[in-house]
Motif scaffolding. Structure first.
Motif, short mmCIF file in Angstrom:
data_model
loop_
_atom_site.label_atom_id
_atom_site.label_comp_id
_atom_site.label_asym_id
_atom_site.label_seq_id
_atom_site.Cartn_x
_atom_site.Cartn_y
_atom_site.Cartn_z
N LEU A 1 14.90 -4.81 -1.15
CA LEU A 1 14.93 -4.25 0.21
C LEU A 1 16.35 -3.86 0.61
CD1 LEU A 1 13.33 -3.56 2.72
CD2 LEU A 1 13.55 -5.94 3.45
N ARG A 2 17.31 -4.66 0.24
CA ARG A 2 18.71 -4.30 0.52
C ARG A 2 19.11 -3.04 -0.24
NH1 ARG A 2 18.82 -9.91 1.25
NH2 ARG A 2 19.09 -10.40 -0.97
N ALA B 1 0.82 -1.21 0.00
CA ALA B 1 0.00 0.00 0.00
C ALA B 1 0.85 1.26 0.00
CB ALA B 1 -0.93 -0.01 1.21
N HIS B 2 2.04 1.21 -0.59
CA HIS B 2 2.99 2.32 -0.48
C HIS B 2 2.37 3.65 -0.91
CE1 HIS B 2 5.71 -0.88 0.20
NE2 HIS B 2 6.13 -1.07 -1.03
N ARG B 3 1.81 3.69 -2.09
CA ARG B 3 1.31 4.97 -2.62
C ARG B 3 0.09 5.46 -1.85
NH1 ARG B 3 5.59 7.19 -4.29
NH2 ARG B 3 6.88 5.60 -5.28
N ASP B 4 -0.76 4.54 -1.42
CA ASP B 4 -1.93 4.97 -0.64
C ASP B 4 -1.52 5.49 0.73
OD1 ASP B 4 -3.93 4.57 -2.51
OD2 ASP B 4 -4.22 2.46 -1.96
N VAL B 5 -0.48 4.91 1.33
CA VAL B 5 0.02 5.43 2.60
C VAL B 5 0.48 6.87 2.43
CG1 VAL B 5 1.96 5.26 4.23
CG2 VAL B 5 0.60 3.24 3.69
N PHE C 1 11.07 4.00 -3.50
CA PHE C 1 10.16 4.37 -2.42
C PHE C 1 10.94 4.81 -1.18
CE2 PHE C 1 7.18 2.98 1.08
CZ PHE C 1 6.26 4.02 0.89
N ALA C 2 12.06 4.14 -0.91
CA ALA C 2 12.90 4.55 0.23
C ALA C 2 13.39 5.98 0.05
CB ALA C 2 14.08 3.60 0.38
N ALA C 3 13.84 6.31 -1.15
CA ALA C 3 14.34 7.66 -1.40
C ALA C 3 13.25 8.70 -1.19
CB ALA C 3 14.89 7.75 -2.82
#
Length: 299
Positions: A229-230, A176-180, A204-206
């Motif tokens: 993830l790494r 749900a990255h974008r919705d968050v 997404f991390a950046a």
């Protein structure tokens, strides 16, 4: 220690407990510079692993300290666990608490008490050793379309409570990255935001780093299939990095599938040092300092 827990594990938790009934892994080499576990569930760990110790919660905290994990954040997932965590933090100097309704709890309460549960969470949020609202957020993996409006309403309410009380917001984000980010933009994020068990890629991390959020990495960063993830960890500056267990879940390699606990944090933080190319002691010192920036002092 567990008297304050007034609910029995759900059937799904009983099934998970059966899978997690093996022995805890051996302790790793202790860290020379201590860190803290930014996200653990001591109550669930005890329930799901059937620990035989006379005082299992104290045993878990003591084991963590011996590994160089000198402080813990006990995280709530419903009213009962949030109340339990707040009571534990009030009497234990190495524990702070966060309180919340887990995203997958909210749909079940939508027609029978979500507002009442949120009022109880807000009452607990005012306590001095409750330092965050979490874990809250969005989870489209386990919650279908019908439950998502209640999940989002609960998330928005937790954001408001965090801002009213000046507490950190600890976010559960699954698929749900974008919705968050959308909800945070619409509501206005609190001053301090933590992405618990960060699961995004480097892009997404950046974006989260740009926004000033803290990214908390769990044992998943050690999994063989976790290349993205790494890569995300590699672009996360040490001043915005946290480490967690999410115990009793997400046990790091080479013990994946066995019970997790805070004393295993050294396995994850050593993996983070390797991935980021940073000196282990320097990274531990940065993560430890971030704990006070996010949650304030333990004593």
């Amino acid at each position: 220690m567990l008297d304050a827990m007034n609910t029995q594990p759900s059937e799904s938790r009983k099934k998970r407990s059966a899978r997690r009934s093996g022995e805890f892994p051996p302790p790793p080499e202790p860290l020379a510079v201590p860190v803290f576990d930014s996200h653990t569930h001591l109550d669930i760990t005890v329930h799901e692993t059937g620990m035989p110790a006379e005082d299992p919660v104290e045993a878990l905290i003591t084991a963590a300290a011996k590994s160089g994990v000198d402080r813990l954040v006990q995280v709530g997932v419903d009213v009962a666990s949030s109340r339990w965590g707040a009571e534990l933090a009030a009497r234990h100097p190495s524990v702070l608490a966060t309180v919340a309704l887990h995203p997958n709890e909210a749909p079940a309460l939508a027609d029978r008490g979500l507002d009442e549960a949120l009022r109880e969470i807000e009452t607990l949020a005012a306590l001095p050793r409750v330092r965050g609202l979490g874990e809250t957020g969005l989870d489209t993996f386990r919650t279908g379309e019908a439950g998502r409006p209640a999940q989002e309403r609960s998330f928005r309410a937790h954001i408001a409570i965090a801002k009213r009380h000046g507490k950190a917001l600890v976010i559960h984000d699954r698929d749900a990255h974008r919705d968050v980010l959308r909800v945070l933009d619409e509501e206005g994020a609190p001053e301090t935001v933590v992405l618990h068990c960060f699961s995004g890629d480097a892009e997404f991390a950046a974006e989260c780093v740009r926004r000033g959020y803290f990214l908390s990495f769990a044992g998943t960063v050690t999994f063989a299939n976790a290349g993205d993830l790494r890569a995300a960890a590699a672009v996360t500056p040490p001043e915005q990095m946290l480490v967690e267990t999410d115990a009793p879940y997400l046990t790091p390699v080479p013990y994946r599938g066995r019970p997790n606990a805070s004393y295993l944090i050294p396995l994850t933080v050593r993996a983070l040092a390797e991935v980021t190319g940073r000196d282990l002691d320097t990274l531990c010192a940065a993560i430890s300092a971030n704990g006070e920036r996010v949650f304030g002092p333990w004593s």
